[in-house]
Design a protein around this motif. Structure first.
Motif, mmCIF file in Angstrom:
data_model
loop_
_atom_site.group_PDB
_atom_site.id
_atom_site.type_symbol
_atom_site.label_atom_id
_atom_site.label_comp_id
_atom_site.label_asym_id
_atom_site.label_seq_id
_atom_site.Cartn_x
_atom_site.Cartn_y
_atom_site.Cartn_z
ATOM 1 N N PHE A 282 -7.488 4.092 -4.484
ATOM 2 C CA PHE A 282 -8.469 4.420 -3.455
ATOM 3 C C PHE A 282 -8.338 5.890 -3.074
ATOM 4 O O PHE A 282 -7.247 6.351 -2.712
ATOM 5 C CB PHE A 282 -8.247 3.561 -2.210
ATOM 6 C CG PHE A 282 -8.406 2.081 -2.459
ATOM 7 C CD1 PHE A 282 -9.640 1.461 -2.283
ATOM 8 C CD2 PHE A 282 -7.334 1.314 -2.886
ATOM 9 C CE1 PHE A 282 -9.788 0.097 -2.507
ATOM 10 C CE2 PHE A 282 -7.477 -0.052 -3.112
ATOM 11 C CZ PHE A 282 -8.708 -0.657 -2.930
ATOM 12 N N LEU B 125 -10.044 -0.191 1.961
ATOM 13 C CA LEU B 125 -8.801 -0.912 1.705
ATOM 14 C C LEU B 125 -8.839 -2.359 2.185
ATOM 15 O O LEU B 125 -8.467 -3.287 1.458
ATOM 16 C CB LEU B 125 -7.632 -0.196 2.378
ATOM 17 C CG LEU B 125 -7.231 1.164 1.811
ATOM 18 C CD1 LEU B 125 -6.278 1.867 2.762
ATOM 19 C CD2 LEU B 125 -6.591 1.000 0.435
ATOM 20 N N TRP C 212 -7.812 9.594 5.569
ATOM 21 C CA TRP C 212 -7.180 8.532 6.352
ATOM 22 C C TRP C 212 -8.071 8.028 7.482
ATOM 23 O O TRP C 212 -7.927 6.892 7.912
ATOM 24 C CB TRP C 212 -5.854 9.035 6.933
ATOM 25 C CG TRP C 212 -4.808 9.255 5.878
ATOM 26 C CD1 TRP C 212 -4.697 8.595 4.691
ATOM 27 C CD2 TRP C 212 -3.740 10.195 5.922
ATOM 28 N NE1 TRP C 212 -3.619 9.068 3.982
ATOM 29 C CE2 TRP C 212 -3.010 10.046 4.712
ATOM 30 C CE3 TRP C 212 -3.313 11.148 6.851
ATOM 31 C CZ2 TRP C 212 -1.890 10.815 4.423
ATOM 32 C CZ3 TRP C 212 -2.207 11.913 6.557
ATOM 33 C CH2 TRP C 212 -1.499 11.751 5.361
ATOM 34 N N CYS D 23 -3.980 -1.333 8.850
ATOM 35 C CA CYS D 23 -3.696 -1.906 7.539
ATOM 36 C C CYS D 23 -2.399 -2.699 7.453
ATOM 37 O O CYS D 23 -2.242 -3.508 6.538
ATOM 38 C CB CYS D 23 -3.662 -0.799 6.481
ATOM 39 S SG CYS D 23 -5.268 -0.050 6.150
ATOM 40 N N VAL E 138 0.575 5.096 0.715
ATOM 41 C CA VAL E 138 -0.325 6.077 1.335
ATOM 42 C C VAL E 138 0.058 7.480 0.871
ATOM 43 O O VAL E 138 1.235 7.831 0.853
ATOM 44 C CB VAL E 138 -0.227 5.986 2.873
ATOM 45 C CG1 VAL E 138 -1.043 7.088 3.526
ATOM 46 C CG2 VAL E 138 -0.699 4.623 3.356
ATOM 47 N N ILE F 155 -10.585 5.532 5.232
ATOM 48 C CA ILE F 155 -10.241 4.808 4.016
ATOM 49 C C ILE F 155 -9.983 3.327 4.271
ATOM 50 O O ILE F 155 -10.071 2.500 3.364
ATOM 51 C CB ILE F 155 -9.010 5.455 3.338
ATOM 52 C CG1 ILE F 155 -8.865 4.961 1.888
ATOM 53 C CG2 ILE F 155 -7.743 5.195 4.135
ATOM 54 C CD1 ILE F 155 -9.943 5.444 0.969
ATOM 55 N N ASP F 156 -9.691 2.950 5.511
ATOM 56 C CA ASP F 156 -9.442 1.539 5.820
ATOM 57 C C ASP F 156 -10.656 0.666 5.496
ATOM 58 O O ASP F 156 -10.510 -0.515 5.168
ATOM 59 C CB ASP F 156 -9.067 1.362 7.294
ATOM 60 C CG ASP F 156 -10.144 1.861 8.239
ATOM 61 O OD1 ASP F 156 -10.297 3.097 8.352
ATOM 62 O OD2 ASP F 156 -10.831 1.024 8.855
ATOM 63 N N LEU G 3 0.851 -1.185 0.000
ATOM 64 C CA LEU G 3 0.000 0.000 0.000
ATOM 65 C C LEU G 3 0.887 1.234 0.000
ATOM 66 O O LEU G 3 1.784 1.358 0.836
ATOM 67 C CB LEU G 3 -0.893 0.020 1.242
ATOM 68 C CG LEU G 3 -1.666 1.318 1.516
ATOM 69 C CD1 LEU G 3 -2.703 1.585 0.420
ATOM 70 C CD2 LEU G 3 -2.334 1.277 2.898
ATOM 71 N N GLN H 197 -3.231 4.980 -2.580
ATOM 72 C CA GLN H 197 -4.229 5.793 -1.876
ATOM 73 C C GLN H 197 -3.831 7.250 -1.921
ATOM 74 O O GLN H 197 -2.665 7.612 -1.717
ATOM 75 C CB GLN H 197 -4.350 5.343 -0.418
ATOM 76 C CG GLN H 197 -5.358 6.142 0.412
ATOM 77 C CD GLN H 197 -4.804 7.443 1.002
ATOM 78 O OE1 GLN H 197 -3.602 7.541 1.264
ATOM 79 N NE2 GLN H 197 -5.670 8.443 1.209
ATOM 80 N N ASP H 198 -4.804 8.112 -2.199
ATOM 81 C CA ASP H 198 -4.602 9.553 -2.092
ATOM 82 C C ASP H 198 -5.913 10.178 -1.633
ATOM 83 O O ASP H 198 -6.984 9.621 -1.858
ATOM 84 C CB ASP H 198 -4.159 10.159 -3.427
ATOM 85 C CG ASP H 198 -3.470 11.510 -3.230
ATOM 86 O OD1 ASP H 198 -2.222 11.526 -3.148
ATOM 87 O OD2 ASP H 198 -4.166 12.540 -3.123
ATOM 88 N N HIS I 93 -1.638 -1.196 -4.043
ATOM 89 C CA HIS I 93 -2.779 -0.299 -3.920
ATOM 90 C C HIS I 93 -2.280 1.115 -3.666
ATOM 91 O O HIS I 93 -1.404 1.324 -2.825
ATOM 92 C CB HIS I 93 -3.695 -0.754 -2.787
ATOM 93 C CG HIS I 93 -4.330 -2.083 -3.029
ATOM 94 N ND1 HIS I 93 -5.034 -2.772 -2.062
ATOM 95 C CD2 HIS I 93 -4.373 -2.866 -4.155
ATOM 96 C CE1 HIS I 93 -5.489 -3.907 -2.582
ATOM 97 N NE2 HIS I 93 -5.091 -3.989 -3.833
#
Length: 223
Positions: free
Chosen positions: A111, A122, A115, A163, A48, A118-119, A46, A70-71, A68
């Motif tokens: 995704f 995810l 924060w 995560c 982040v 978002i879990d 991941l 994430q932003d 994955h």
């Protein structure tokens, strides 16, 4: 294939800046792979606060099974991360779209969200499977320049704990020692980690090139 670092090129888009921390992080990852300390082969990763997504792309080129990205902003993923990914995977896989998907090398998903929540998006995508005996969560979490705001440090740390796979997951963090004016920095984030007492941290690299604040790369893992 550690030579993949040389293939990473930022896809330029206006004022969306490529921060030094991303490149610092990739150099450390490349060194740790060369020295046999880590391997991304078959692992779940991941990134982040991905922005350009270079660390995540590096992990993908190094054989990760899933990466994955994430932003906070979906626009960043659509207009920066995905075009940059396509530019670096040119000739290796079909172009990726904003609807996430599977390239020739691995599962690649995107995704967007805060924060603090978002879990929930995810974690359903990293459940245990028969070929992976490590439990839920990501084997590696990568992040660069994410600890600049003191107001977001706790939610960021909470996300990491939710995560990162236990007990062997590893977090790599590249950032400035201090972000003047906003209160964040590696040391403020590490104070949050130390107060919780669940994870250990080790300083991997210090960069003092005279052109910016002192930059650091840290590795964190469960005790």
């Amino acid at each position: 294939m550690t030579e993949s670092f040389a293939t990473l090129v930022p896809f330029g888009l206006g004022g969306l800046k490529l921060w030094e921390g991303s490149l610092d992080l990739i150099k450390v990852l490349c060194s740790d792979i060369k020295n046999g300390l880590i391997s991304f082969s078959g692992k779940r990763v991941l990134e982040v606060g991905c922005g350009h997504g270079l660390p995540g792309i590096f992990a993908l080129l190094e054989g990760a099974a899933a990466v994955h990205f994430q932003d906070f902003n979906a626009e960043v993923l659509r207009c920066l991360t995905i075009p940059n990914l396509n530019a670096n995977l040119s000739g290796e896989s079909q172009a990726l779209s904003s609807n996430s998907t599977i390239c020739d090398k691995a599962e690649v998903r995107f995704f967007a969200g805060d924060w603090s929540g978002i879990d929930k998006l995810l974690l359903p995508h990293v459940s245990t499977d028969a070929d992976h005996n490590h439990g839920d969560g990501y084997d590696f979490i990568l992040m660069a320049e994410t600890v600049y705001s003191i107001n977001s440090l706790q939610s960021l740390y909470n996300l990491i704990k939710k995560c990162l796979r236990q007990p062997d997951g590893v977090l790599y963090m590249a950032a400035k020692k201090y972000y003047f004016g906003v209160g964040g920095g590696t040391r403020r984030f590490l104070s949050v980690v130390e107060k919780d007492g669940v994870m250990t941290s080790s300083l991997v690299a210090v960069i003092t090139d005279g052109s910016s604040n002192v930059r650091e790369v840290w590795k964190l893992a469960y005790k």
